[in-house]
Write an enzyme that holds these catalytic residues in place. Structure first.
Site, mmCIF file in Angstrom:
data_model
loop_
_atom_site.group_PDB
_atom_site.id
_atom_site.type_symbol
_atom_site.label_atom_id
_atom_site.label_comp_id
_atom_site.label_asym_id
_atom_site.label_seq_id
_atom_site.Cartn_x
_atom_site.Cartn_y
_atom_site.Cartn_z
ATOM 1 N N HIS A 186 -3.307 3.082 32.773
ATOM 2 C CA HIS A 186 -2.483 1.857 32.820
ATOM 3 C C HIS A 186 -3.361 0.741 32.259
ATOM 4 C CE1 HIS A 186 0.556 -0.904 34.115
ATOM 5 N NE2 HIS A 186 -0.188 -1.488 35.030
ATOM 6 N N ASP A 311 9.339 4.058 33.343
ATOM 7 C CA ASP A 311 8.547 3.305 34.321
ATOM 8 C C ASP A 311 9.365 3.073 35.593
ATOM 9 O OD1 ASP A 311 6.252 2.099 35.279
ATOM 10 O OD2 ASP A 311 6.792 0.116 34.539
#
Lengths: 433, 314
Positions: A186, A311
């Site tokens: 991330h 997501d």
């Protein structure tokens, strides 16, 4: 399991892996694609086959989502494997990679084993776990890539946490080589991403603290240099801005094993959608400027960005019914992934085949899965959808246990009429008369 | 109310969204309220029978007492919610608090909250009028109105004046509201501060940006100083109080860059010796105490203006 043979005729077959589009039929037997193409008809199918008329709709490989948060184990009130899989099936997603920040986190082969069994027993699509990159998602010691991989972990990531110690990242990328493991990061520097929305004029006007693009580009640049140093396989989970596109482009041009994804939200929304502090649009990475949105869309069309992810991040009411700066990040997205993505196709920003490749063929290739293509012998994981059918998203129609959708009340086009996993119909919605 | 012009909003959430005529109308009403406040008999009956709740999630002495006094002078029953001892500390969400208070049927809620947008969120959940008494770094509309009233009464008008807003712009809701209001009324707005305390995109918000007091204060009519929070002084945004005062603290030397008849303002509470020297704060050019008086008047004005929208009001 519905194991009777299936024949889907009168379909527009799109194989994003080869880019081939043709009208015809597709036959399924024993959970695999048995035959396909314009020449197939009912006569070629064994007795007892169920024949489905696709009425000209698109038949494509089932979608593969590399990034979904599910609350199981530990936060079952947010989402279970069963509820997430129902949302996925309704959205045409037939393979979901679940994130490891559960409670306990997925940093032990026993937890992987638990998730595989739970998914087998309760989920209607393939729910495959990603494992933690570091123990306890603490960013300090790497997990057992070998044993976790053997147990079924698809890749290694600390999910919404970035591994910020460069030495840990270097060793992980190096060690991962021995198992051909994929490291997913991330890309948000913790210190620089202390704000709550894209840094700039709008944040200043709203009085909200900003997250500069550099929170992403610094981490991305560093990781790519470590990938070059180590030769490890590296994937940036989600990039959100034009500068990141250039960094990935250069890495690919120099032959590194570097890939990246983009969130469906970054492709279809921008910071202006936050409007009067809409907390469902508080995301990480944050929604950025329209110029950045256009840059990531172009990069996806061009192939610099490899995959699109939902997501999917269910957050309960308590976590989202707060002032913008204080609410949790995240929006759900499994069920709306395809119809939101089709906005790009309808706007002429990319071809349907390219969009589908980014949510089926490319993630399959990255994970070395046999899905994601329409070929004889491939698993019969399929989605049948009408790309043009309009609807207004009613949160009550969502299967997720949480309703924090960024597309609340949005006008969308593209309805999934059937999802098939291993030859079995897991979602079916009849076309409206 | 007997005024011909009605205030066309149900809430006061920010200066953003107010037209120049809305602002002028409030300032005119406030001028009348100043007269009322200077009489022996300070009490009006405009809000008689009305309930006003002051809901302050952030401690505030002057704003809260100013709103309390304004409500009382108009005849309202005013209740101060002490958040520190309330269920909000026990984890109740802002929305639940709003709905609980709403069920008690108040007519006006005055809210201060540490998060930007919190007052908007609350306003969507209640039936009464909501006044923003400061939300995070977003807006503090009554402060901007009282500043404008103070300026107008001393300079005659706002159009054409050069106003320099100095200090911690990044964290300041006062700066944002003033920027919007002063622009709407035709002032030339400048902001001055170290780059670490200037938000990005500021130059597109209708002001000229300076990092030097000498350049920023040149020919200014009004010098508006902002408070620098203590936790931001030691190395996080500026290296030290000493260095900050040296470059940005308003002393007589720096004030000399402005016009000879320039006036000095500060929203309070002041850090003497950090952003402003004591002799300037108390000096002949200072309007700081007058700002406090105008604060009550402006709050009376907005309460009166919103009262016209209350059920059976106007």
């Amino acid at each position: 399991m519905n194991l009777a043979p299936l024949l889907i005729r009168n379909a527009r077959l799109i194989d994003p892996a080869s880019g081939k589009t043709e009208n015809g039929a597709l036959a399924i037997q024993d959970g695999l694609i048995a035959a396909m193409g314009p020449g197939i008809d009912s006569a070629a199918v064994p007795d007892g086959a169920t024949v489905i008329d696709a009425k000209g709709m698109v038949l494509a490989p089932g979608l593969i989502d590399l990034r979904a948060f599910v609350g199981e184990p530990g936060h079952e009130h947010r989402e279970t494997l069963a509820s997430a899989s129902a949302a996925a099936a309704a959205g045409g997603v037939t393979t979901v990679i679940t994130m490891p920040d559960t409670h306990p986190p997925v940093d032990d082969p026993a937890v992987v084993d638990f998730l595989m069994r739970r998914a087998r027993d309760t989920a209607c699509v393939r729910m495959l776990p990603a494992a933690a990159l570091t123990k306890g998602l603490q960013g300090r010691e790497m997990t057992e890539f070998g044993l976790l991989g053997e147990a079924g972990a698809m890749f290694f990531t600390d999910a919404r946490h970035a591994v910020d110690d460069p030495l840990v990242m270097r060793r992980a990328l190096t060690y991962a080589r021995d198992f051909d493991a994929l490291i997913v990061q991330h890309v948000q520097d913790k210190r620089l991403s202390g704000g709550v929305m894209n840094e700039g004029e709008l944040a200043s006007r709203l009085g909200l603290s900003g997250i500069p693009r550099e929170a992403e580009t610094l981490m991305l640049e560093r990781d790519i240099r470590l990938a070059r140093l180590t030769g490890g396989r590296y994937h940036a989970a989600m990039i959100s801005c034009a500068d990141s596109v250039e960094i990935v482009r250069r890495a690919k041009q120099s032959g590194l094993q570097v890939t990246c994804g983009v969130s469906i939200n970054s492709l279809t929304l921008n910071e202006n959608d936050i409007g009067p502090y809409r907390s469902f649009l508080k995301l990480s990475p944050p929604l950025r400027h329209e110029d950045d949105r256009q840059a990531v869309v172009a990069a996806l069309a061009e192939g610099v960005i490899d995959v699109v992810v939902s997501d999917h991040d269910p957050q309960d009411v308590e976590a989202k019914r707060q002032p913008f700066a204080e609410c949790a990040d995240g929006a759900i997205g499994l069920q709306t992934l395809l119809s939101a993505g089709l906005r790009l196709v309808h706007a002429g920003e990319m071809s349907l085949a390219r969009l589908l490749a980014a949510i089926s063929a490319h993630p399959a290739a990255l994970l070395r899965l046999p899905q994601g293509r329409l070929t004889r012998g491939a698993p019969a994981d399929l989605v049948l959808f009408d790309p043009d059918e309009p609807f207004v998203l009613d949160p009550a129609d969502l299967h997720s246990l949480c309703r924090n959708t960024a597309f609340d009340g949005a006008r969308l086009q593209g309805v999934v009429h059937m999802s098939i996993v291993a030859g079995s119909i897991v979602h079916r919605q009849e076309p409206q008369a | 109310m007997t005024h011909a012009v009605r205030f066309p909003h149900r809430h006061l959430l920010g200066i953003e969204g107010l037209s120049p005529s809305d602002i002028t109308m409030l300032l005119d009403l406030a001028d009348k309220a100043v007269e009322v406040s200077r009489q022996v008999e300070k009490k009006k009956t405009t809000l008689r029978g009305r309930t006003q709740i002051n809901l302050f999630f952030e401690a505030s002495t002057r704003t809260q007492s100013s709103f309390e006094l304004a409500g009382k002078r108009l005849g309202a029953d005013v209740m101060n919610m002490a958040v520190a001892s309330s269920s909000i500390k026990k984890g109740e969400t802002l929305i639940d608090t709003a709905m609980t208070l709403n069920a008690m049927r108040p007519d006006l809620i005055v809210v201060r909250h540490h998060a930007a947008g919190a007052v908007h969120l609350l306003a969507r959940k209640v039936d009464c009028s909501v006044i923003n008494a400061g939300d995070g770094a977003h807006e503090h509309p009554t402060q901007a109105l009282l500043d404008a009233l103070t300026i107008r009464r001393n300079k005659g008008q706002i159009r054409g004046l050069i106003v320099a807003i100095c200090g911690d712009i990044l964290h300041s809701r006062v700066a944002r509201s003033n920027l919007i209001l002063l622009n709407a009324l035709g002032a030339e707005v400048r902001v001055v501060g170290p780059s670490t305390l200037l938000p990005s995109g500021l130059e597109r918000m209708g002001c000229k940006v300076f990092t030097s007091m000498r350049d920023g204060l040149k020919d200014a009519d009004i010098v508006m100083m902002l408070r620098l929070q203590r936790e931001r002084m030691n190395g996080s945004f500026v290296p030290s109080v000493k260095e900050y005062f040296h470059y940005y603290g308003l002393d007589s030397g720096k004030l000399a860059y402005a016009k000879p008849d320039a006036l000095v303002m500060h929203p309070g509470p002041m850090n003497r010796g950090v952003e402003i020297a004591s002799d300037i704060a108390d000096g002949a050019q200072s309007l700081i105490r007058e700002q406090v008086e105008m604060g009550v008047a402006v709050r009376m004005a907005i309460l009166e203006a919103l009262a016209a929208h209350l059920p059976n009001g106007g």
